[in-house]
Design an enzyme around this catalytic site. Structure first.
Site, short mmCIF file in Angstrom:
data_model
loop_
_atom_site.label_atom_id
_atom_site.label_comp_id
_atom_site.label_asym_id
_atom_site.label_seq_id
_atom_site.Cartn_x
_atom_site.Cartn_y
_atom_site.Cartn_z
CD GLN A 31 -2.70 -1.33 2.39
OE1 GLN A 31 -2.63 -1.86 3.23
NE2 GLN A 31 -3.94 -0.45 2.31
CG HIS A 126 -1.24 -6.30 4.78
ND1 HIS A 126 -1.28 -5.51 6.15
CD2 HIS A 126 -2.25 -5.72 4.19
CE1 HIS A 126 -2.19 -4.74 6.23
NE2 HIS A 126 -2.88 -4.71 5.17
CG ASN A 170 -3.44 -7.46 7.31
OD1 ASN A 170 -3.35 -7.00 8.53
ND2 ASN A 170 -4.22 -7.23 6.58
CD GLU A 338 -4.92 -2.75 9.55
OE1 GLU A 338 -5.99 -2.53 9.01
OE2 GLU A 338 -4.07 -3.58 8.95
O1 IFM Z 1 -6.22 -0.73 4.07
C1 IFM Z 1 -6.54 -1.85 4.87
C2 IFM Z 1 -5.92 -2.56 5.24
O2 IFM Z 1 -4.84 -3.20 4.36
C3 IFM Z 1 -6.38 -3.99 5.90
N1 IFM Z 1 -7.29 -3.60 6.72
C4 IFM Z 1 -8.21 -2.30 6.56
C5 IFM Z 1 -7.73 -1.25 5.95
C6 IFM Z 1 -8.72 -0.41 5.57
O3 IFM Z 1 -9.59 -0.80 4.78
#
Ligand code: IFM
Length: 425
Positions: A31, A126, A170, A338
């Site tokens: 990302q 991930h 992940n 997260e």
């Molecule tokens: O961006 C994502 C992440 O890669 C995985 N968990 C949720 C986030 C937001 O959608």
């Protein structure tokens, strides 16, 4: 009940009372790095942009080159931890060929994090895999767990003696869900994926339409997680190994408790249950999912929505932590790996996070053993098909890649400064 403040101005006592509490931010490799050319996602983006994806990842946030600046910013803001991913597709771009340059790159990141006073929390996988791995059958290929274990063995050199926390995979529940979606699509079961073969832009997916995660993928992911954990523990027993689960905060309406439990098991709880023997488990929570006797319920009509379309529901993280603790039991510590909000109104990010931290502190007060909070995300980044849902504490200019911390970054980093820095584990 007292109205919560808009801006928390000091770290809740529950966080300060826990020695070594990690307070920082999270990212994932694909990302933010850019040009992850040997990955299955890179290949998918070549074909799916203009269809179900809006944009390719391209240079993303160019963090492959700018990671020192990212870490300098996080330290300067006051954080003490950084969760980042290492990319299997870069470490093993072709089956069996290890890139020494990629190993050196990620090793420098681990050392760089430590040098800056950031505790690294390293994710091995991930969402993106090497393209060769996907092409030979992905997670359900008979030797997938062995291949993941072999990659984990290679990754030991990246970790050295400097990494306390490793997340193997992940959101395995989202990986299995996407496998379920692809199967339903391939088999033409469009009613299960919320629409028609060619949905129009304004067609909302029907509530309750998501198919079950693919059971074979779920089993394969659990095997791969255990195989990777065994490799890590055999080599470095002191490494704390876990995986991170997407917590969907299933809330049953009266009378729907049984339906909600049945719905939650394959989508979340089986993955939490698999974490029972682990050193920790990662909670990732953003919003809630309400369930009535006839299935999923939409968000209340007057609910505020984020840029993802999700209900603004900051108490999600507290609920998720309580639910996770119930399933994994008292012996598995929790890290919030997260939690955050996609918004272009940074005041709403502060309001959301203020309430999220309050709900987390309340769960800790009631006994949840939480060892850290890592906000998603450190940077605005590639949200799996689009750059529009901005989750970052730090804005990234798409042309120059210049980083600008938002007011929320200064605010949250300021709270992190309230931690005692002498008690690192
Ligand atoms: O961006 C994502 C992440 O890669 C995985 N968990 C949720 C986030 C937001 O959608």
């Amino acid at each position: 009940m007292a109205t919560p403040p808009d801006h928390l101005d000091a770290l809740p006592e529950e966080f300060r009372a826990r020695p070594g509490f990690l307070f920082g931010a999270s990212t994932s490799a694909h990302q933010i790095e850019g040009n992850n050319v040997s990955s299955d996602w890179w290949v998918l983006e070549r074909t799916a942009v203009g269809g179900f994806l809006e944009a390719p990842s391209g240079d993303a946030a160019d963090s492959f080159h700018r990671w020192p600046e990212d870490m300098d910013l996080l330290t300067g803001l006051g954080f003490n931890a950084y969760r980042f991913g290492i990319e299997w597709a870069r470490i093993e771009p072709e089956e069996g060929r290890v890139s020494r340059a990629a190993i050196a790159h990620y090793r420098a990141m681990v050392v760089g994090a430590r040098a800056r006073g950031l505790t690294p929390v390293v994710t091995l996988h991930h969402f993106s895999s090497p393209y060769w791995f996907a092409a030979r059958g992905g997670w359900t290929a008979p030797d997938a767990a062995d291949l993941f274990a072999r990659y984990t063995e290679t990754a030991l050199e990246v970790l050295g003696d400097d990494v306390d926390y490793v997340a193997t995979i992940n959101e395995p529940n989202m990986v299995a869900l996407i496998a379920g979606l692809s199967k339903a699509f391939a088999e033409g079961r469009f009613d299960e994926i919320g629409g028609t073969e060619h949905p129009s832009d304004d067609e909302e997916p029907a509530a309750g339409a998501l198919p079950e995660p693919d059971a074979a993928t779920t089993e394969a992911l659990i095997r791969a997680h255990r195989a990777a954990a065994a490799v890590l523990k055999a080599a470095r027993p002191e490494i704390r190994v876990g995986w991170t689960v997407a917590n969907q905060v299933f809330q049953a309406e009266p009378g729907a408790e049984g339906a909600a439990a049945a719905y939650a098991w394959p989508r979340e709880d089986v993955f939490l249950d698999a974490a029972r023997g682990d050193d920790w488990v990662g909670v990732q929570a953003y919003t809630r999912t309400r369930i009535g006797p006839d299935g999923l319920l939409p968000a209340p009509e007057d609910a505020e929505r984020t840029l993802k379309g999700w209900e603004f529901y900051p108490d999600a993280v507290g609920h998720a932590v309580r639910h996770t603790a119930e399933i994994v039991g008292p012996d598995v510590p929790i890290l919030v790996t997260e939690n955050g909000i996609a918004t272009d109104d940074d005041e709403r990010r502060i309001a959301y996070t203020t309430q999220a931290l309050a709900s987390l502190a309340a769960a800790m007060r009631d006994g949840a053993d939480v060892h850290g909070y890592l906000h998603w995300s450190a940077l605005d980044n590639y949200e799996w098909g689009s750059f529009r849902p901005t989750f970052g504490l730090i804005a990234v200019d798409p042309d120059t890649f210049a980083r600008t911390p938002k007011p929320s970054a200064h605010w949250l980093g300021g709270l992190a400064r309230g931690l005692d820095r002498t008690d690192r584990p």
